[in-house]
Scaffold this active site. Structure first.
Site, mmCIF file in Angstrom:
data_model
loop_
_atom_site.group_PDB
_atom_site.id
_atom_site.type_symbol
_atom_site.label_atom_id
_atom_site.label_comp_id
_atom_site.label_asym_id
_atom_site.label_seq_id
_atom_site.Cartn_x
_atom_site.Cartn_y
_atom_site.Cartn_z
ATOM 1 N N LYS A 102 0.825 -1.212 0.000
ATOM 2 C CA LYS A 102 0.000 0.000 0.000
ATOM 3 C C LYS A 102 0.854 1.254 0.000
ATOM 4 C CE LYS A 102 -4.389 -1.513 1.734
ATOM 5 N NZ LYS A 102 -5.403 -1.453 2.752
ATOM 6 N N LYS A 134 -4.846 -9.565 -6.915
ATOM 7 C CA LYS A 134 -6.060 -9.772 -6.120
ATOM 8 C C LYS A 134 -7.188 -8.856 -6.606
ATOM 9 C CE LYS A 134 -6.358 -7.788 -2.108
ATOM 10 N NZ LYS A 134 -6.186 -7.285 -0.750
ATOM 11 N N LYS A 159 -11.199 -3.538 -3.892
ATOM 12 C CA LYS A 159 -12.137 -2.421 -3.980
ATOM 13 C C LYS A 159 -11.515 -1.257 -4.722
ATOM 14 C CE LYS A 159 -13.522 -3.437 0.766
ATOM 15 N NZ LYS A 159 -13.034 -3.278 2.131
HETATM 16 P P1 TYM Z 1 -10.699 -5.823 3.936
HETATM 17 O O1 TYM Z 1 -11.746 -4.816 4.254
HETATM 18 O O2 TYM Z 1 -9.646 -5.473 2.953
HETATM 19 O O3 TYM Z 1 -11.372 -7.171 3.457
HETATM 20 C C1 TYM Z 1 -12.436 -7.765 4.203
HETATM 21 C C2 TYM Z 1 -12.336 -9.287 4.088
HETATM 22 O O4 TYM Z 1 -12.452 -9.673 2.726
HETATM 23 C C3 TYM Z 1 -11.359 -10.504 2.371
HETATM 24 N N1 TYM Z 1 -10.997 -10.249 0.973
HETATM 25 C C4 TYM Z 1 -10.824 -11.196 0.061
HETATM 26 N N2 TYM Z 1 -10.932 -12.525 0.127
HETATM 27 C C5 TYM Z 1 -10.702 -13.232 -0.995
HETATM 28 N N3 TYM Z 1 -10.358 -12.651 -2.172
HETATM 29 C C6 TYM Z 1 -10.237 -11.317 -2.295
HETATM 30 N N4 TYM Z 1 -9.913 -10.764 -3.461
HETATM 31 C C7 TYM Z 1 -10.471 -10.522 -1.138
HETATM 32 N N5 TYM Z 1 -10.442 -9.182 -0.897
HETATM 33 C C8 TYM Z 1 -10.760 -9.036 0.404
HETATM 34 C C9 TYM Z 1 -10.237 -10.091 3.320
HETATM 35 O O5 TYM Z 1 -9.267 -11.111 3.446
HETATM 36 C C10 TYM Z 1 -11.003 -9.845 4.591
HETATM 37 O O6 TYM Z 1 -11.236 -11.050 5.285
HETATM 38 N N6 TYM Z 1 -7.622 -5.558 7.869
HETATM 39 C C11 TYM Z 1 -8.852 -6.134 7.389
HETATM 40 C C12 TYM Z 1 -10.056 -5.747 8.230
HETATM 41 C C13 TYM Z 1 -9.929 -6.028 9.675
HETATM 42 C C14 TYM Z 1 -10.067 -7.297 10.294
HETATM 43 C C15 TYM Z 1 -9.906 -7.049 11.687
HETATM 44 C C16 TYM Z 1 -10.284 -8.583 9.814
HETATM 45 C C17 TYM Z 1 -9.704 -5.111 10.655
HETATM 46 N N7 TYM Z 1 -9.700 -5.727 11.868
HETATM 47 C C18 TYM Z 1 -9.965 -8.084 12.616
HETATM 48 C C19 TYM Z 1 -10.351 -9.628 10.755
HETATM 49 C C20 TYM Z 1 -10.196 -9.367 12.127
HETATM 50 C C21 TYM Z 1 -9.114 -5.608 5.972
HETATM 51 O O7 TYM Z 1 -8.623 -4.598 5.584
HETATM 52 O O8 TYM Z 1 -10.024 -6.341 5.285
#
Ligand code: TYM
Length: 339
Positions: free
Chosen positions: A118, A201, A204
């Protein structure tokens, strides 16, 4: 240390930055629904404090927070069975995050691949919050003594760091207080790839909307995006092995498999020898069949923001009932005086 003294409890979160994608749905939300009522207490969060590690327009942040909440609800998260809330309403997250900033080591943060991706060549200019983000994520999880964290593949390193932080805290203060959380990363869609480049990947924030399926896309858009998805000229192989070194083809098979709750092997068995002219429309139909009811329900929910806010507010109260005593005990362990 044994993990058995901890109640089986699931925590996971999604950032409200931009819309939800098929990656979020298959890698996260759909699995969260599956863990609900399956022997775990389930806590699901819209992690708005994580979103602001990069600048967010305040009005758009509110809308995006409600939209992620709507995505959870429309997909089947039941606010009676699970606790659903937005992170900033439970101030204990930020407080435990600070304590973990003092436990985690700079060297650990420097190894976080997502930060490197990032920040890129702009590392001097990103927010301090973006750098410290994984320790806030550890706080999200450990504030509830969560034992299991379902996430997509891209979050695995952060959950491993959470274990390191828990272990160092327990060791430094000679306690057995925080559990060593298990990342739950299973199924065919742990890394849904970009439709235009099977080595990246689906996210968003990718440049072109054609790279991703959004949970709010209508049927025509979904069909168009799959039709234009990059593939190779070969038909689908006879066995899964035949998809090695064909990342785009593998991705479409994995998406089909996850949407339909069947194994990738079963997809291949059904479509062996099929060309893209047959497989892509079948995939688009399946995606529309599964996603259309969700996007319709999301739209309905988004027309009643007061109801979403009420659900999140109630969820925050319930989350706080678990979080507050754990934070208090943490303060006692660390030696912080409190009233
Ligand atoms: P975030 O918001 O980027 O994504 C949310 C969840 O979606 C999954 N994900 C994917 N899985 C498969 N293929 C993809 N292309 C894909 N894009 C996103 C992510 O793996 C995630 O599970 N840091 C985390 C949010 C967070 C969190 C937490 C998660 C904050 N605190 C505590 C678990 C526990 C994040 O940015 O996810």
């Amino acid at each position: 240390m044994t993990e058995s003294k901890f109640t089986p409890r699931v925590f996971s979160g999604i950032k409200p930055s931009g819309g939800l994608t098929l990656g979020n749905y298959l890698g996260a939300i759909k699995r969260f629904v599956g863990m609900q009522g399956a022997g775990f207490e389930t806590i699901y969060c819209v992690v708005d404090l994580h979103a602001i590690t990069v600048w967010q327009d305040p009005a758009e942040l509110k809308t995006a927070t409600r939209e992620v909440a709507a995505g959870y609800l429309a997909s089947g998260i039941d606010p009676e069975k699970s606790i659903l809330f937005n992170q900033s309403q439970v101030h204990e997250h930020a407080e435990l995050g600070w304590i973990f900033n003092c436990v985690a080591r700079v060297g650990w943060m420097n190894r976080m691949t997502q930060f490197k991706d990032k920040a890129g060549s702009n590392a001097e200019n990103v927010s301090l919050g973006l750098y410290a983000y994984p320790s806030l994520m550890a706080a999200d999880i450990l504030l509830y003594h969560a034992t299991h964290v379902p996430v997509g593949e891209d979050q695995k390193q952060h959950v491993e760091l959470t274990r390191d932080i828990a272990a160092k805290f327990n060791h430094d203060f000679k306690v057995d207080f925080f559990p060593l959380t298990t990342p739950v990363i299973e199924g065919p869609a742990m890394r849904v790839m970009n439709l235009r480049d099977g080595t990246k990947k689906m996210s968003k924030s990718g440049e072109s909307d054609m790279e991703r399926i959004n949970m709010t896309d209508d049927a025509d858009t979904i069909a168009k995006k799959f039709k234009k998805a990059k593939t190779d000229p070969e038909p689908l192989p006879e066995t899964l092995d035949g998809l090695k070194d064909r990342p785009e083809a593998r991705n479409l098979v994995d998406i089909y498999s996850a949407l339909n709750d069947i194994t990738p092997e079963a997809v291949i068995a059904e479509y062996a020898g099929a060309g893209w002219g047959r497989f892509k429309p079948a995939l688009a139909d399946l995606a529309v069949e599964k996603l259309a009811p969700i996007s319709t329900e999301m739209e309905r929910l988004m027309n009643d923001p007061a109801e979403i806010d009420r659900i999140l507010g109630r969820g925050a109260e319930r989350a706080c009932e678990i979080a507050a005593p754990i934070l208090k005990e943490t303060y006692d362990i660390v030696g912080l005086l409190r009233r």
